[in-house]
Scaffold this motif. Structure first.
Motif, PDB file in Angstrom:
ATOM      1  N   LEU A 176     118.070  75.393  79.622  1.00 27.19           N
ATOM      2  CA  LEU A 176     116.687  75.078  79.989  1.00 27.19           C
ATOM      3  C   LEU A 176     116.044  74.144  78.961  1.00 27.19           C
ATOM      4  N   PHE A 177     116.264  74.439  77.680  1.00 29.61           N
ATOM      5  CA  PHE A 177     115.674  73.605  76.624  1.00 29.61           C
ATOM      6  C   PHE A 177     116.325  72.224  76.569  1.00 29.61           C
ATOM      7  N   ILE A 178     117.604  72.130  76.894  1.00 24.13           N
ATOM      8  CA  ILE A 178     118.266  70.824  76.981  1.00 24.13           C
ATOM      9  C   ILE A 178     117.616  69.982  78.079  1.00 24.13           C
ATOM     10  N   ILE A 179     117.362  70.621  79.230  1.00 25.26           N
ATOM     11  CA  ILE A 179     116.731  69.915  80.353  1.00 25.26           C
ATOM     12  C   ILE A 179     115.309  69.489  79.991  1.00 25.26           C
ATOM     13  N   ILE A 180     114.551  70.411  79.368  1.00 27.12           N
ATOM     14  CA  ILE A 180     113.168  70.098  78.969  1.00 27.12           C
ATOM     15  C   ILE A 180     113.151  68.948  77.964  1.00 27.12           C
ATOM     16  N   GLY A 181     114.078  68.984  76.988  1.00 26.15           N
ATOM     17  CA  GLY A 181     114.169  67.918  75.983  1.00 26.15           C
ATOM     18  C   GLY A 181     114.469  66.569  76.607  1.00 26.15           C
ATOM     19  N   ALA A 182     115.388  66.562  77.594  1.00 29.43           N
ATOM     20  CA  ALA A 182     115.750  65.311  78.266  1.00 29.43           C
ATOM     21  C   ALA A 182     114.582  64.758  79.068  1.00 29.43           C
ATOM     22  N   VAL A 183     113.895  65.625  79.798  1.00 24.35           N
ATOM     23  CA  VAL A 183     112.749  65.193  80.620  1.00 24.35           C
ATOM     24  C   VAL A 183     111.605  64.698  79.737  1.00 24.35           C
ATOM     25  N   MET A 184     111.343  65.422  78.636  1.00 20.22           N
ATOM     26  CA  MET A 184     110.257  65.043  77.733  1.00 20.22           C
ATOM     27  C   MET A 184     110.505  63.658  77.131  1.00 20.22           C
ATOM     28  N   THR A 185     111.751  63.399  76.709  1.00 23.18           N
ATOM     29  CA  THR A 185     112.075  62.097  76.109  1.00 23.18           C
ATOM     30  C   THR A 185     112.023  60.991  77.158  1.00 23.18           C
ATOM     31  N   ALA A 206     106.996  78.714  67.092  1.00 25.19           N
ATOM     32  CA  ALA A 206     106.876  78.848  68.550  1.00 25.19           C
ATOM     33  C   ALA A 206     108.243  78.936  69.224  1.00 25.19           C
ATOM     34  N   ILE A 207     109.264  78.285  68.633  1.00 26.84           N
ATOM     35  CA  ILE A 207     110.628  78.356  69.156  1.00 26.84           C
ATOM     36  C   ILE A 207     111.582  78.684  68.010  1.00 26.84           C
ATOM     37  N   THR A 208     112.794  79.112  68.367  1.00 29.93           N
ATOM     38  CA  THR A 208     113.799  79.448  67.361  1.00 29.93           C
ATOM     39  C   THR A 208     114.641  78.210  67.029  1.00 29.93           C
ATOM     40  N   PHE A 209     115.448  78.306  65.960  1.00 33.88           N
ATOM     41  CA  PHE A 209     116.283  77.169  65.573  1.00 33.88           C
ATOM     42  C   PHE A 209     117.292  76.790  66.664  1.00 33.88           C
ATOM     43  N   PRO A 210     117.996  77.757  67.305  1.00 37.37           N
ATOM     44  CA  PRO A 210     118.901  77.388  68.420  1.00 37.37           C
ATOM     45  C   PRO A 210     118.179  76.666  69.559  1.00 37.37           C
ATOM     46  N   ASN A 211     116.925  77.106  69.844  1.00 38.73           N
ATOM     47  CA  ASN A 211     116.129  76.411  70.865  1.00 38.73           C
ATOM     48  C   ASN A 211     115.868  74.968  70.460  1.00 38.73           C
ATOM     49  N   ALA A 212     115.562  74.753  69.166  1.00 42.39           N
ATOM     50  CA  ALA A 212     115.283  73.412  68.660  1.00 42.39           C
ATOM     51  C   ALA A 212     116.519  72.516  68.763  1.00 42.39           C
ATOM     52  N   VAL A 213     117.698  73.082  68.450  1.00 41.90           N
ATOM     53  CA  VAL A 213     118.948  72.320  68.566  1.00 41.90           C
ATOM     54  C   VAL A 213     119.179  71.899  70.014  1.00 41.90           C
ATOM     55  N   ALA A 214     118.927  72.807  70.944  1.00 46.11           N
ATOM     56  CA  ALA A 214     119.073  72.491  72.371  1.00 46.11           C
ATOM     57  C   ALA A 214     118.096  71.392  72.783  1.00 46.11           C
ATOM     58  N   PHE A 215     116.860  71.475  72.254  1.00 42.23           N
ATOM     59  CA  PHE A 215     115.858  70.438  72.499  1.00 42.23           C
ATOM     60  C   PHE A 215     116.386  69.065  72.068  1.00 42.23           C
ATOM     61  N   ILE A 216     116.934  69.013  70.838  1.00 39.61           N
ATOM     62  CA  ILE A 216     117.415  67.754  70.277  1.00 39.61           C
ATOM     63  C   ILE A 216     118.566  67.187  71.107  1.00 39.61           C
ATOM     64  N   LEU A 217     119.465  68.050  71.553  1.00 41.38           N
ATOM     65  CA  LEU A 217     120.586  67.595  72.406  1.00 41.38           C
ATOM     66  C   LEU A 217     120.055  66.990  73.698  1.00 41.38           C
ATOM     67  N   GLY A 218     119.057  67.656  74.283  1.00 39.04           N
ATOM     68  CA  GLY A 218     118.439  67.132  75.502  1.00 39.04           C
ATOM     69  C   GLY A 218     117.745  65.807  75.269  1.00 39.04           C
ATOM     70  N   GLU A 219     117.100  65.685  74.101  1.00 38.42           N
ATOM     71  CA  GLU A 219     116.384  64.436  73.779  1.00 38.42           C
ATOM     72  C   GLU A 219     117.350  63.264  73.631  1.00 38.42           C
ATOM     73  N   ASN A 220     118.549  63.522  73.104  1.00 37.13           N
ATOM     74  CA  ASN A 220     119.550  62.455  72.999  1.00 37.13           C
ATOM     75  C   ASN A 220     120.068  62.030  74.364  1.00 37.13           C
ATOM     76  N   ILE A 221     120.076  62.963  75.314  1.00 41.76           N
ATOM     77  CA  ILE A 221     120.437  62.611  76.687  1.00 41.76           C
ATOM     78  C   ILE A 221     119.301  61.804  77.318  1.00 41.76           C
ATOM     79  N   GLY A 222     118.070  62.247  77.098  1.00 42.80           N
ATOM     80  CA  GLY A 222     116.897  61.588  77.673  1.00 42.80           C
ATOM     81  C   GLY A 222     116.702  60.167  77.192  1.00 42.80           C
ATOM     82  N   THR A 223     117.066  59.909  75.931  1.00 39.14           N
ATOM     83  CA  THR A 223     116.854  58.559  75.391  1.00 39.14           C
ATOM     84  C   THR A 223     117.823  57.558  75.975  1.00 39.14           C
TER      85      THR A 223
END
Length: 223
Positions: A176-185, A206-223
């Motif tokens: 879910l966080f990967i998807i959110i990160g990709a959409v946000m970017t 607000a989020i945990t470190f694993p959540n943040a890592v998932a966010f970053i992975l999604g952001e690299n997909i989104g970019t």
């Protein structure tokens, strides 16, 4: 917080467009000359992205170079890898500013003054473009600094924590966080801005470190 984010994105856009006007054909020539081996490709991608502050802008230039036959696909891949390293510089600066070691806002205000002088009192277009580049760079820093100051009270509030708690506890939270990160970017068109928001969410708890890592992975997909 949204206004600070808009200032950051506008500064990045102004900085990128001004630098490309200032460099002109010189930037294209530099990229062409500096892609003879893998090491040069990585360094070129890193340097250009640090200056332009947009890995997306660097990548789009490379696509046009490959299509025009000015660069091989192998060289372009090397430059893109360097661009992905270069785009982390903004995150490093933001991380240093978050712990109080370094003030982004203190640098921004003098840069705005210098940029104003260059754009207002000089007639040469190259000088004006460089002044616009400095103003864009300053707005980028100022936006990040203000984003940090304004978002902490919001992200640390109990309603935000209550909203995010069920999401972070879900079994599919990583996906879910990967998807959110990709959409946000994809929406912001800036992985640096998305990464800064992720760092703020993590720092505020607000989020945990694993959540943040998932966010970053999604952001690299989104970019």
């Amino acid at each position: 917080m949204l206004g600070c984010l808009a200032l950051f994105l506008w500064g990045m856009n102004l900085m990128s467009s001004s630098l490309q006007r200032f460099a002109g054909k010189g930037l294209r020539s530099f990229i062409e000359k500096m892609t003879s081996n893998t090491g040069k490709c990585l360094f070129t991608g890193f340097l250009v992205t640090v200056l332009v502050q947009s890995s997306t802008a660097t990548t789009l230039m490379l696509v046009s170079f490959v299509n025009a036959g000015l660069m091989t696909l192998k060289s372009a891949i090397g430059v893109i890898m360097g661009a992905n390293i270069g785009t982390t510089v903004t995150a490093w600066l933001f991380a240093v500013s978050m712990d109080g070691t370094f003030s982004l806002g203190a640098i921004a205000i003098p840069l705005i003054f210098v940029g104003f002088v260059l754009t207002s009192f000089f007639k040469k277009q190259k000088t004006k473009d460089f002044g616009s580049f400095l103003i864009g760079f300053a707005f980028l820093f100022l936006g990040l600094s203000m984003l940090k100051d304004t978002s902490y009270p919001l992200l640390s509030s109990q309603p935000v924590r209550d909203f995010l708690a069920p999401i972070t506890d879900m079994g599919l939270s990583t996906v879910l966080f990967i998807i959110i990160g990709a959409v946000m970017t994809f929406c912001l068109q800036s992985s640096a801005a998305a990464t800064s928001i992720t760092m703020l969410l993590l720092a505020s708890g607000a989020i945990t470190f694993p959540n943040a890592v998932a966010f970053i992975l999604g952001e690299n997909i989104g970019t």
